[in-house]
Design a protein around this motif. Structure first.
Motif, PDB file in Angstrom:
ATOM      1  N   LEU A 154       0.827 -24.425 -41.377  1.00  0.00           N
ATOM      2  CA  LEU A 154      -0.573 -23.998 -41.775  1.00  0.00           C
ATOM      3  C   LEU A 154      -0.943 -22.979 -42.385  1.00  0.00           C
ATOM      4  CD1 LEU A 154      -3.105 -25.538 -41.113  1.00  0.00           C
ATOM      5  CD2 LEU A 154      -3.514 -24.370 -39.196  1.00  0.00           C
ATOM      6  N   ASN A 155      -0.035 -21.783 -42.360  1.00  0.00           N
ATOM      7  CA  ASN A 155      -0.210 -20.716 -42.826  1.00  0.00           C
ATOM      8  C   ASN A 155       0.413 -20.354 -44.174  1.00  0.00           C
ATOM      9  OD1 ASN A 155      -1.855 -18.392 -41.025  1.00  0.00           O
ATOM     10  ND2 ASN A 155      -0.705 -19.763 -39.734  1.00  0.00           N
ATOM     11  N   GLY A 156       1.131 -21.407 -44.455  1.00  0.00           N
ATOM     12  CA  GLY A 156       1.946 -21.416 -45.841  1.00  0.00           C
ATOM     13  C   GLY A 156       2.828 -20.304 -45.847  1.00  0.00           C
ATOM     14  N   SER A 157       3.657 -19.998 -44.751  1.00  0.00           N
ATOM     15  CA  SER A 157       4.681 -18.922 -44.685  1.00  0.00           C
ATOM     16  C   SER A 157       6.023 -19.593 -44.957  1.00  0.00           C
ATOM     17  CB  SER A 157       4.739 -18.314 -43.229  1.00  0.00           C
ATOM     18  OG  SER A 157       3.698 -17.797 -42.608  1.00  0.00           O
ATOM     19  N   LEU A 158       6.297 -19.713 -46.341  1.00  0.00           N
ATOM     20  CA  LEU A 158       7.231 -20.446 -46.905  1.00  0.00           C
ATOM     21  C   LEU A 158       8.692 -19.918 -46.511  1.00  0.00           C
ATOM     22  CD1 LEU A 158       5.996 -21.200 -50.704  1.00  0.00           C
ATOM     23  CD2 LEU A 158       5.742 -22.481 -48.399  1.00  0.00           C
ATOM     24  N   GLU A 159       9.032 -18.564 -46.452  1.00  0.00           N
ATOM     25  CA  GLU A 159       9.917 -18.074 -46.032  1.00  0.00           C
ATOM     26  C   GLU A 159      10.418 -18.434 -44.689  1.00  0.00           C
ATOM     27  OE1 GLU A 159      12.581 -16.475 -47.656  1.00  0.00           O
ATOM     28  OE2 GLU A 159      11.433 -16.902 -49.581  1.00  0.00           O
ATOM     29  N   CYS A 160       9.497 -18.204 -43.920  1.00  0.00           N
ATOM     30  CA  CYS A 160       9.707 -18.275 -42.255  1.00  0.00           C
ATOM     31  C   CYS A 160       9.796 -19.896 -42.137  1.00  0.00           C
ATOM     32  CB  CYS A 160       8.294 -17.932 -41.636  1.00  0.00           C
ATOM     33  SG  CYS A 160       8.228 -18.449 -39.994  1.00  0.00           S
ATOM     34  N   ILE A 161       9.253 -20.940 -42.408  1.00  0.00           N
ATOM     35  CA  ILE A 161       9.435 -22.245 -42.513  1.00  0.00           C
ATOM     36  C   ILE A 161      10.929 -22.445 -42.839  1.00  0.00           C
ATOM     37  CG2 ILE A 161       8.944 -24.345 -43.329  1.00  0.00           C
ATOM     38  CD1 ILE A 161       5.975 -23.408 -43.919  1.00  0.00           C
ATOM     39  N   LYS A 162      11.339 -21.948 -43.823  1.00  0.00           N
ATOM     40  CA  LYS A 162      12.969 -22.132 -44.456  1.00  0.00           C
ATOM     41  C   LYS A 162      14.011 -21.610 -43.221  1.00  0.00           C
ATOM     42  CE  LYS A 162      15.887 -21.389 -48.278  1.00  0.00           C
ATOM     43  NZ  LYS A 162      16.069 -20.704 -49.806  1.00  0.00           N
ATOM     44  N   TYR A 163      13.582 -20.520 -42.700  1.00  0.00           N
ATOM     45  CA  TYR A 163      14.363 -20.028 -41.857  1.00  0.00           C
ATOM     46  C   TYR A 163      14.377 -20.755 -40.436  1.00  0.00           C
ATOM     47  CZ  TYR A 163      15.818 -16.814 -37.946  1.00  0.00           C
ATOM     48  OH  TYR A 163      16.412 -16.312 -36.913  1.00  0.00           O
ATOM     49  N   PHE A 164      13.312 -21.109 -40.126  1.00  0.00           N
ATOM     50  CA  PHE A 164      13.115 -22.076 -38.926  1.00  0.00           C
ATOM     51  C   PHE A 164      13.897 -23.394 -39.160  1.00  0.00           C
ATOM     52  CE2 PHE A 164       8.761 -20.604 -37.388  1.00  0.00           C
ATOM     53  CZ  PHE A 164       9.353 -19.368 -36.744  1.00  0.00           C
ATOM     54  N   ILE A 165      14.048 -24.005 -40.405  1.00  0.00           N
ATOM     55  CA  ILE A 165      14.595 -25.232 -40.582  1.00  0.00           C
ATOM     56  C   ILE A 165      16.298 -24.989 -40.523  1.00  0.00           C
ATOM     57  CG2 ILE A 165      15.064 -26.983 -42.571  1.00  0.00           C
ATOM     58  CD1 ILE A 165      12.313 -26.730 -43.414  1.00  0.00           C
ATOM     59  N   GLU A 166      16.672 -23.665 -41.135  1.00  0.00           N
ATOM     60  CA  GLU A 166      17.976 -23.304 -40.812  1.00  0.00           C
ATOM     61  C   GLU A 166      18.610 -23.257 -39.576  1.00  0.00           C
ATOM     62  OE1 GLU A 166      18.151 -19.807 -43.218  1.00  0.00           O
ATOM     63  OE2 GLU A 166      18.346 -20.841 -45.097  1.00  0.00           O
ATOM     64  N   GLU A 167      17.594 -22.727 -38.628  1.00  0.00           N
ATOM     65  CA  GLU A 167      17.945 -22.585 -37.218  1.00  0.00           C
ATOM     66  C   GLU A 167      17.874 -23.793 -36.423  1.00  0.00           C
ATOM     67  OE1 GLU A 167      18.794 -19.776 -35.555  1.00  0.00           O
ATOM     68  OE2 GLU A 167      19.191 -19.058 -37.909  1.00  0.00           O
ATOM     69  N   GLY A 168      17.475 -25.132 -37.263  1.00  0.00           N
ATOM     70  CA  GLY A 168      17.494 -26.219 -36.600  1.00  0.00           C
ATOM     71  C   GLY A 168      16.129 -26.803 -35.725  1.00  0.00           C
ATOM     72  N   VAL A 169      15.017 -26.204 -36.124  1.00  0.00           N
ATOM     73  CA  VAL A 169      13.834 -26.510 -35.433  1.00  0.00           C
ATOM     74  C   VAL A 169      13.540 -27.890 -35.943  1.00  0.00           C
ATOM     75  CG1 VAL A 169      11.243 -26.175 -35.609  1.00  0.00           C
ATOM     76  CG2 VAL A 169      12.754 -24.243 -35.444  1.00  0.00           C
ATOM     77  N   ASP A 170      13.011 -28.620 -34.763  1.00  0.00           N
ATOM     78  CA  ASP A 170      12.679 -30.091 -34.959  1.00  0.00           C
ATOM     79  C   ASP A 170      11.299 -30.445 -36.123  1.00  0.00           C
ATOM     80  OD1 ASP A 170      12.487 -32.601 -34.620  1.00  0.00           O
ATOM     81  OD2 ASP A 170      11.942 -32.781 -32.425  1.00  0.00           O
ATOM     82  N   LEU A 171      11.478 -30.938 -37.032  1.00  0.00           N
ATOM     83  CA  LEU A 171      10.551 -31.328 -37.854  1.00  0.00           C
ATOM     84  C   LEU A 171       9.764 -32.461 -37.374  1.00  0.00           C
ATOM     85  CD1 LEU A 171      12.413 -30.471 -41.160  1.00  0.00           C
ATOM     86  CD2 LEU A 171      10.726 -29.101 -40.141  1.00  0.00           C
ATOM     87  N   GLY A 172      10.093 -33.267 -36.178  1.00  0.00           N
ATOM     88  CA  GLY A 172       9.596 -34.477 -36.065  1.00  0.00           C
ATOM     89  C   GLY A 172       8.559 -34.151 -34.856  1.00  0.00           C
TER      90      GLY A 172
END
Length: 358
Positions: free
Chosen positions: A52-70
């Motif tokens: 929601l905040n458009g924090s692109l670097e943070c989102i990419k890091y969360f995905i690398e850490e295996g955050v559930d996108l579902g």
């Protein structure tokens, strides 16, 4: 140790500014193992907040850490809903597009999931495409715009080349009497005298203007020196970055990275067999490790190189990996980990196939 509410509030603060270094610092300091956590009253997770905040670097890091996108909030919004809405409200960028593509690759089924408003990510992407489609300019408007630009260019050219001589041109074409009377002669002499006196006065009053021009010239030279200094500094930093990059690609650096990778794997194998494994606990092979395999293809004996690849094949074999570590994997991260292991296994198999075909 601080309460969960405090540590997650601090994490949200740095997500707002997309400060990845501070986000990692907070995760290490407070030993945050679970990033799949709700952080607001409407059921939003950390990944929702970052999207929601458009924090692109943070989102990419969360995905690398295996955050559930579902995960969904109380309104059944996926993180990708908020990411696309952010692109609709603001200008899209290449980084935004790359991140959106990554989200769709990690969760392909997300495009057709509806929220409470009946909106799917696919429909939102369609509306974004329609917004960015430019309306064609009509022929009449284009012709008028071209004529206005042409007229401006003609006027500019006239002012630069002929405007200074317009008065002379008009005087040359102005009709005059062949002979002048005594009164006309006297008037002309008086006008020329006044003109000469005024020109002389202008010359004597010029030094002040010259001083101003000199001051302006000094300021301009100073600004030029500052620009040159800044350019030299920028060039020096660029050369330093290139040297660092060259060093990283060097064989010696790659060997050091490979040795560290092997040491981390040995430590990983000694961990408690009852402990839970997260994505960040697993010593994944980095780009330098793949460079090591590539560079040592011609530097090792054929049997030694084949033995090295065989060890990696056994280590990252999907079935063997799941049999050995599957029970210990965090349930929310298990699918992501196994998929990543499968990708690594395929990459190693491709290297082996290429080596054997030589």
């Amino acid at each position: 140790m601080s309460s969960p509410s405090k540590k997650y509030r601090r994490l949200l603060k740095y997500i707002d500014s997309d400060d990845l270094d501070k986000i990692k610092h907070v995760i290490r300091k407070y030993e945050i193992d679970n990033l799949n956590v709700k952080v607001s009253g409407n059921g939003s997770y950390l990944i929702h907040y970052a999207s929601l905040n458009g924090s692109l670097e943070c989102i990419k890091y969360f995905i690398e850490e295996g955050v559930d996108l579902g995960v969904v909030d109380d309104d059944y919004n996926l993180p990708i809903h908020f990411l696309i809405l952010r692109g609709i409200q603001n200008e899209t960028s290449s980084d935004w597009i790359d991140l959106l593509t990554l989200c769709m690759e990690k969760n392909p089924s997300c495009l057709d999931k509806e929220n409470c408003q009946g909106q799917t990510p696919r429909a939102l992407l369609s509306s974004l495409h329609e917004r960015e489609a430019e309306e064609p300019v009509s022929g009449a408007d284009a012709e008028r715009e071209w004529r206005e630009k042409l007229a401006d260019e003609c006027m500019n050219d006239y002012n630069l080349n002929w405007g200074d001589y317009e008065e002379d041109f008009n005087q040359c074409n102005r009709p005059s009497n062949r002979y002048e009377t005594n009164d006309q002669w006297a008037d002309r002499i008086h006008r020329e005298y006044r003109k000469k006196t005024y020109t002389s006065y202008q010359r004597t009053s010029k030094p002040k203007r010259s001083e101003q021009e000199s001051s302006s010239s000094k300021s301009s030279k100073s600004a030029k020196r500052d620009r040159e200094k800044a350019e030299k500094k920028k060039k020096k930093e660029k050369n330093l970055k290139e040297e660092i990059l060259t060093h990283k690609r060097s064989l010696q650096y790659v060997i050091i990275c490979f040795n560290e990778y092997e040491a981390k794997w040995s430590e990983f194998m000694k961990t408690d067999e009852t402990s839970t494994l997260l994505v960040r606990h697993i010593p994944w092979p980095s780009d330098e490790i793949w460079s090591y395999f590539e560079q040592h293809r011609s530097k090792m004996d054929e049997s030694d190189y084949k033995k090295l690849l065989r060890e990696q094949q056994i280590r990252w074999h999907p079935d063997k990996f799941e049999q050995r570590f599957g029970v210990r994997l965090q349930p929310s991260e298990k699918e992501f980990v196994l998929q990543r292991v499968n990708d690594i296994s395929q990459k190693i198999n491709n290297i082996m196939t290429s080596f054997q075909s030589q």
